[in-house]
Design a protein around this motif. Sequence first.
Motif, short mmCIF file in Angstrom:
data_model
loop_
_atom_site.label_atom_id
_atom_site.label_comp_id
_atom_site.label_asym_id
_atom_site.label_seq_id
_atom_site.Cartn_x
_atom_site.Cartn_y
_atom_site.Cartn_z
N GLY A 124 17.90 -8.77 70.16
CA GLY A 124 19.31 -9.18 70.07
C GLY A 124 19.47 -10.42 69.18
N ALA A 125 18.49 -11.33 69.27
CA ALA A 125 18.56 -12.55 68.45
C ALA A 125 18.49 -12.18 66.97
N LYS A 126 17.67 -11.20 66.64
CA LYS A 126 17.57 -10.77 65.24
C LYS A 126 18.88 -10.13 64.79
N LEU A 127 19.45 -9.31 65.66
CA LEU A 127 20.71 -8.64 65.31
C LEU A 127 21.83 -9.68 65.16
N ALA A 128 21.87 -10.65 66.09
CA ALA A 128 22.91 -11.69 66.01
C ALA A 128 22.81 -12.40 64.66
N GLY A 129 21.59 -12.58 64.17
CA GLY A 129 21.39 -13.23 62.88
C GLY A 129 21.79 -12.36 61.70
N ARG A 130 22.22 -11.13 61.99
CA ARG A 130 22.63 -10.23 60.91
C ARG A 130 24.05 -9.69 61.10
N LEU A 179 22.25 -1.97 30.12
CA LEU A 179 22.51 -1.25 31.36
C LEU A 179 23.72 -1.84 32.07
N ALA A 180 24.62 -0.97 32.53
CA ALA A 180 25.79 -1.44 33.28
C ALA A 180 25.63 -1.03 34.75
N ILE A 181 25.78 -2.01 35.64
CA ILE A 181 25.56 -1.77 37.07
C ILE A 181 26.86 -1.92 37.84
N ARG A 182 27.13 -0.99 38.74
CA ARG A 182 28.22 -1.14 39.70
C ARG A 182 27.57 -1.35 41.07
N GLN A 183 27.90 -2.47 41.71
CA GLN A 183 27.33 -2.73 43.03
C GLN A 183 28.27 -2.19 44.10
N VAL A 184 27.71 -1.52 45.11
CA VAL A 184 28.52 -1.02 46.22
C VAL A 184 27.92 -1.50 47.54
N ASP A 185 28.68 -2.31 48.26
CA ASP A 185 28.30 -2.68 49.62
C ASP A 185 28.82 -1.55 50.51
N ALA A 186 27.89 -0.76 51.07
CA ALA A 186 28.31 0.38 51.88
C ALA A 186 28.23 0.07 53.36
N GLY A 187 28.02 -1.19 53.70
CA GLY A 187 28.00 -1.53 55.13
C GLY A 187 27.04 -2.66 55.48
N SER A 188 26.62 -3.43 54.50
CA SER A 188 25.59 -4.43 54.75
C SER A 188 26.13 -5.63 55.54
N CYS A 189 25.20 -6.51 55.94
CA CYS A 189 25.57 -7.75 56.65
C CYS A 189 25.90 -8.84 55.66
N ASN A 190 25.95 -8.54 54.40
CA ASN A 190 26.21 -9.40 53.23
C ASN A 190 25.00 -10.25 52.84
N GLY A 191 23.88 -10.11 53.55
CA GLY A 191 22.65 -10.81 53.16
C GLY A 191 22.15 -10.32 51.81
N CYS A 192 22.14 -9.00 51.61
CA CYS A 192 21.67 -8.45 50.33
C CYS A 192 22.57 -8.87 49.18
N GLU A 193 23.89 -8.99 49.48
CA GLU A 193 24.82 -9.41 48.42
C GLU A 193 24.47 -10.81 47.94
N LEU A 194 24.03 -11.67 48.87
CA LEU A 194 23.68 -13.03 48.46
C LEU A 194 22.57 -12.99 47.41
N GLU A 195 21.58 -12.12 47.63
CA GLU A 195 20.47 -12.05 46.69
C GLU A 195 20.86 -11.35 45.39
N LEU A 198 24.11 2.63 40.05
CA LEU A 198 24.74 2.10 41.25
C LEU A 198 23.69 1.34 42.05
N LEU A 199 24.06 0.14 42.45
CA LEU A 199 23.18 -0.68 43.27
C LEU A 199 23.81 -0.70 44.66
N VAL A 200 23.20 -0.01 45.62
CA VAL A 200 23.88 0.21 46.89
C VAL A 200 23.14 -0.49 48.03
N THR A 201 23.91 -1.25 48.84
CA THR A 201 23.34 -1.84 50.05
C THR A 201 23.88 -1.09 51.26
N GLY A 202 23.13 -1.10 52.34
CA GLY A 202 23.54 -0.33 53.51
C GLY A 202 23.21 -1.07 54.77
#
Lengths: 516, 178
Positions: free
Chosen positions: A211-217, B44-60, B88-92
């Motif tokens: 849960g702690a890992k999930l909370a961090g995400r 190369l032209a890239i379109r990024q699609v966030d398909a449901g990520s926690c936005n961590g991948c977007e930061l990188e 397409l660069l897709v995060t999930g």
Amino acid sequence: MPIKHPNLKLSRLTDALPAWAGDIAVDDLRAVCRQVHDGGGRLVALWGSDVRQCGGGFKLHVVLINETGLVCLNVPLHAEHPNYPDISDIFPAANRMQRAAYDLLGICAQEGHDHRKWLRHGAWRSGSFPLRKDFDAAASRTVEADDYPFVQVEGQGVHEIPVGPVHAGIIEPGHFRFSIIGERVLRLEERLGYVHKGIEKRFERMSLQQGAKLAGRVSGDSTVAYAWAYAMAAEGIAKVTPSNNALWMRALLLERERVANHLGDLGYLGNDVALSFGFAQFWILKEQVLRNNATLFGHRYLMDAIVPGGVAVHLSIEGKHIIEQECDMLEQQVRILRGIYDEHAGVQDRFIGTGVVTPKLAAQLGLCGLAGRASAQAWDARVQFACAPYDKLDVQMATYRNGDVAARVIVRFDELFESLRLQREILARLVSDDAAPVLLERLPANGFGIGMVEGWRGEVMVAIHTDAQGGLARVHPHDPSWQNWPLLEHAIIDNIVPDFPLINKSFNLSYTGQDL
Amino acid sequence: MYQILKQIVKTGIKTETPPQADGSMRLVEQRLQQAILEAFGGALAIRQVDAGSCNGCELEIHAVNNAYYNIEGLGIKFVASPRHADLLLVTGPVSRHMELALKRTYDATPEPKLVVAIGDCACDGGIFGSGDADGSGENYATCGKVSNVIPVDVVVSGCPPAPTAILQGILTAISARK
């Protein structure tokens, strides 16, 4: 005791925060909310839980805050007719939270005028509720067409621009419906929920550590704030206090998260007004912070560094020197860049007077966090409810009254410098203890705890309910974006469409944090 | 203006050497001809699609644009529409609520096109669980990995993957099969 009501008996929750909880009948809910509102208090979070297996029906949980602390009102609801009175006329921020609580749990705010779905699009059947314990995912599967009645603006020359869910930048998905006349925005309506990924349900199968890992995400850019709030809630239930060293370390990580995010945003705010120099410069600085994080703590964004009971990272003497040098470097560089932003006529022309949220509106709608402080809402959990170690730090809060993009930029600069000062103070007091940390293994049965941390965006809250075996019965993470998204709709009114990306970035709200 | 120029000169050039392509990141064999890859390699032209990520991948993915990784220096840029994109660069994980939007984005991207899935969740659902294309997965709200929804050429694991790994994934997608 923060709230008095004849039918409300409060009990103190944790030592880390001034927080209380108490049961209240559904008929008394509005009176208590009204009282807190009239006393200058705000709504923090609203969610529900299914307690039918324990012989009850459902429960509504409403967390309110005033100058003395947090109160969680637990409202028992009928198993067959889980209804409660609408409170969105008292706290407008409740609107979307109530609609989400219905979509996920089927508890219904009555008398409200807005009963449109919020987090449910078409992924599960209307009338089935994922957070009910008897939810059958396979049977509820549907490919329902997702229609949503946006509010229509009519009149000569008015037209709509639909934007999203896939946006033009590297940004999370959501839908914005602009009603415009010429370039001028008459109305913006947001539709979110695209990145709903079942986080709350997911917690229910997890151990405390998973849960702690999930909370961090829940929202990757606020991973430290979420992990700390989760740990604080768990520690409150278990009645344990982490070591002083662990607490200092958490504060250090939280301030580093704030610095990294502010640097990134300040760069993008320059970029959005065509000063790409700003992006290049600030992101060089941000990259250096991230690289130091990777070297010192094993993760660029500090994920999984905070665990229930303590921290999973250690800082050596050399590590302290690296951070001290980094702080000195940032202090010097950011002062130069701030000078350039301040002197740049083109930048200031775009920043000043754009996307204004007046203090009066901010107070009415409950704006919080960084954006709130830029509109004179002087709330900062590190100041008012300073949990250890912030009680020893005397954080200087940054507030401004203008409420425009420029004010939100100034607050970021001020908070960045303050975070550098805090990091130095923390380093001076951080003593390395080599004693093995006492980590939390399990939680006591039938417990309830709340953790709240002032993340870089605003107050992040996590609530944990445990079941009869001490497992995670219900975990509710709350992002400050819930409060602030509706304000963005107001900030854009009368601005031109091309200023939307700039205004949006100046708030930089989380989609995933509110979509859950 | 003087201050800006002074700061640029003082900062100097930060860009580092880009990583080499890595064939082990491929999910399927290279489908494109050498001539097309050479054209992609140039611009190369890239379109990024966030398909449901926690936005961590977007930061990188943002970080890939900074001066250290300098993706634009390699002729690769992020574009505003899938209709302008080669890749397409897709995060999930792909949330069910983004399933249709992701499919439409894929359809709107002109052939020949490539897809790179970024992050653990895009590779296998990650911490959010293995959703499934037909609803039989662990999570009612997600379809799990990106390849459950659209064809994927290259996957980049990590939570989130470092900018070098993301860059490596993109370069792998446009490299000839070795």
